[in-house]
Design an enzyme around this catalytic site. Structure first.
Site, PDB file in Angstrom:
ATOM      1  CG  ASP A   1      -1.642   1.232   1.483  1.00 32.77           C
ATOM      2  OD1 ASP A   1      -2.281   1.700   0.524  1.00 32.77           O
ATOM      3  OD2 ASP A   1      -1.605   1.774   2.614  1.00 32.77           O
TER       4      ASP A   1
ATOM      5  CG  ASP B   1      -2.211   2.480   6.454  1.00 36.15           C
ATOM      6  OD1 ASP B   1      -2.389   2.159   5.253  1.00 36.15           O
ATOM      7  OD2 ASP B   1      -2.592   3.557   6.929  1.00 36.15           O
TER       8      ASP B   1
ATOM      9  CG  ASP C   1      -2.019   7.744   0.438  1.00 35.83           C
ATOM     10  OD1 ASP C   1      -0.939   8.240   0.085  1.00 35.83           O
ATOM     11  OD2 ASP C   1      -3.102   7.973  -0.140  1.00 35.83           O
TER      12      ASP C   1
HETATM   13  C1  2M8 Z   1      -7.334   8.945  -1.271  1.00 36.44           C
HETATM   14  O1  2M8 Z   1      -6.815   7.704  -0.848  1.00 36.44           O
HETATM   15  C2  2M8 Z   1      -6.529   7.524   0.532  1.00 36.44           C
HETATM   16  C3  2M8 Z   1      -6.027   6.112   0.712  1.00 36.44           C
HETATM   17  O2  2M8 Z   1      -5.972   5.684   2.017  1.00 36.44           O
HETATM   18  C4  2M8 Z   1      -7.757   7.762   1.413  1.00 36.44           C
HETATM   19  O3  2M8 Z   1      -8.845   7.291   1.110  1.00 36.44           O
HETATM   20  O4  2M8 Z   1      -7.584   8.439   2.433  1.00 36.44           O
HETATM   21  C5  2M8 Z   1      -7.351   8.942  -2.800  1.00 36.44           C
HETATM   22  O5  2M8 Z   1      -8.118  10.000  -3.260  1.00 36.44           O
HETATM   23  C6  2M8 Z   1      -5.953   9.091  -3.368  1.00 36.44           C
HETATM   24  O6  2M8 Z   1      -6.052   9.210  -4.754  1.00 36.44           O
HETATM   25  C7  2M8 Z   1      -5.268  10.303  -2.758  1.00 36.44           C
HETATM   26  O7  2M8 Z   1      -3.937  10.399  -3.183  1.00 36.44           O
HETATM   27  C8  2M8 Z   1      -5.293  10.224  -1.243  1.00 36.44           C
HETATM   28  C9  2M8 Z   1      -4.702  11.472  -0.607  1.00 36.44           C
HETATM   29  O8  2M8 Z   1      -4.676  11.401   0.792  1.00 36.44           O
HETATM   30  O9  2M8 Z   1      -6.624  10.064  -0.767  1.00 36.44           O
HETATM   31 MG    MG Z   2      -3.057   3.188   3.508  1.00 30.69          MG
END
Ligand code: 2M8
Ligand code: MG
Ligand code: MG
Length: 265
Positions: free
Chosen positions: A6, A213, A8
């Protein structure tokens, strides 16, 4: 081995999206010729940039298992079911975005406003919610397979969305900050498909190491030979319905990633 990760909150820091703490561990894997397959909620546009920054050239999986991109430089012939796009073969597990956007519109008609969609939100608002740079935020808005929602409704409204998705062949994924609404994909199924392609390519069985995570990582962690939960500074550990013993990193994000990879290699 083959590593699935993963981004983020796992390989990227939850707050500033930096992977510098993990770069040496990334290089260790590269030196051992172990593929690092990014398996993320992010879009193709976002992931391609990060891949280049990490100097990786392996396959990657976008939008919660919705689609896989295989570099033609590694995979000289397209696996069955793939189409050609630029320097990649693409395999899609779900229908593209318009179908899910229309379905979501139907849900919104019968429920009081409880979300705003990332693809239509002003760029500045997205930047404030995520701390992405303007370029990164543009790439995050460029979604191919699922709508991403900034949820402002109640938990019971979120349960209604889950139920609505189930009844209509769609799926809700819970990310670190947002709620994702798209087709019935998951990171685990995409991981298995990619593993099979690498096994064909290399002519040997590969053991999967998966790091994540969040709750959207659960299907990938449950199917991996070696699942690793990376501790999050914000969110509870993913809930896994498996008997398997699962490691959890001491450290957060990319620091935990390095810590766990160093334990293996
Ligand atoms: C979104 O993805 C993260 C993944 O954990 C989330 O849902 O918080 C998506 O929009 C992704 O494209 C973007 O880069 C990210 C930014 O925090 O948020
Ligand atoms: Mg994540
Ligand atoms: Mg390589």
């Amino acid at each position: 081995y083959i590593v699935f990760s993963d981004l983020d909150g796992t390989l990227l820091d939850h707050y500033d999206y930096s992977f510098s703490a993990a770069i040496e561990a990334i290089r260790t894997l590269q030196q051992r010729n172990i593929p690092i397959v990014l398996n993320t909620s992010k879009t193709k546009a976002e992931t391609a940039v990060i891949l280049a920054q990490m100097q990786l050239d392996d396959a990657f999986i976008v939008e919660n298992g919705a689609a896989v991109f295989l570099p033609k430089s590694h995979f000289s012939t397209p696996p069955s079911g793939c189409y050609s796009t630029g320097e990649f073969w693409c395999y899609e597990f779900v229908k593209p975005m318009p179908q899910w956007r229309e379905l979501l519109r139907q849900f919104a008609l019968q429920t009081p406003t409880c979300f705003s969609s990332l693809s239509t939100m002003p760029l500045q608002q997205l930047i404030e919610l995520t701390s992405l740079t303007p370029e990164q935020a543009e790439a995050a808005k460029d979604r191919g397979y699922a709508e991403v929602l900034h949820w402002t409704g109640s938990d019971s409204q979120l349960s209604s969305l889950h139920k609505f998705a189930e009844e209509n062949g769609a799926k809700v994924h819970i990310g670190g900050r947002f709620v994702h609404f798209g087709g019935e994909s998951d990171k685990g199924r995409a991981m298995q498909w990619v593993t099979a392609r690498y096994q064909e390519l290399e002519g040997e069985l590969l053991q999967t190491i998966a790091l994540g995570d969040g709750q959207n990582d659960a299907p990938m962690l449950a199917l991996a030979d070696f699942p690793v939960v990376i501790r999050s500074p914000e969110n509870p550990a993913p809930n896994l319905s498996t008997e398997k013993s699962i490691r959890t990193s001491e450290l957060y994000g990319p620091h935990g990633w390095r810590e766990e990879i160093e334990r293996f290699f």
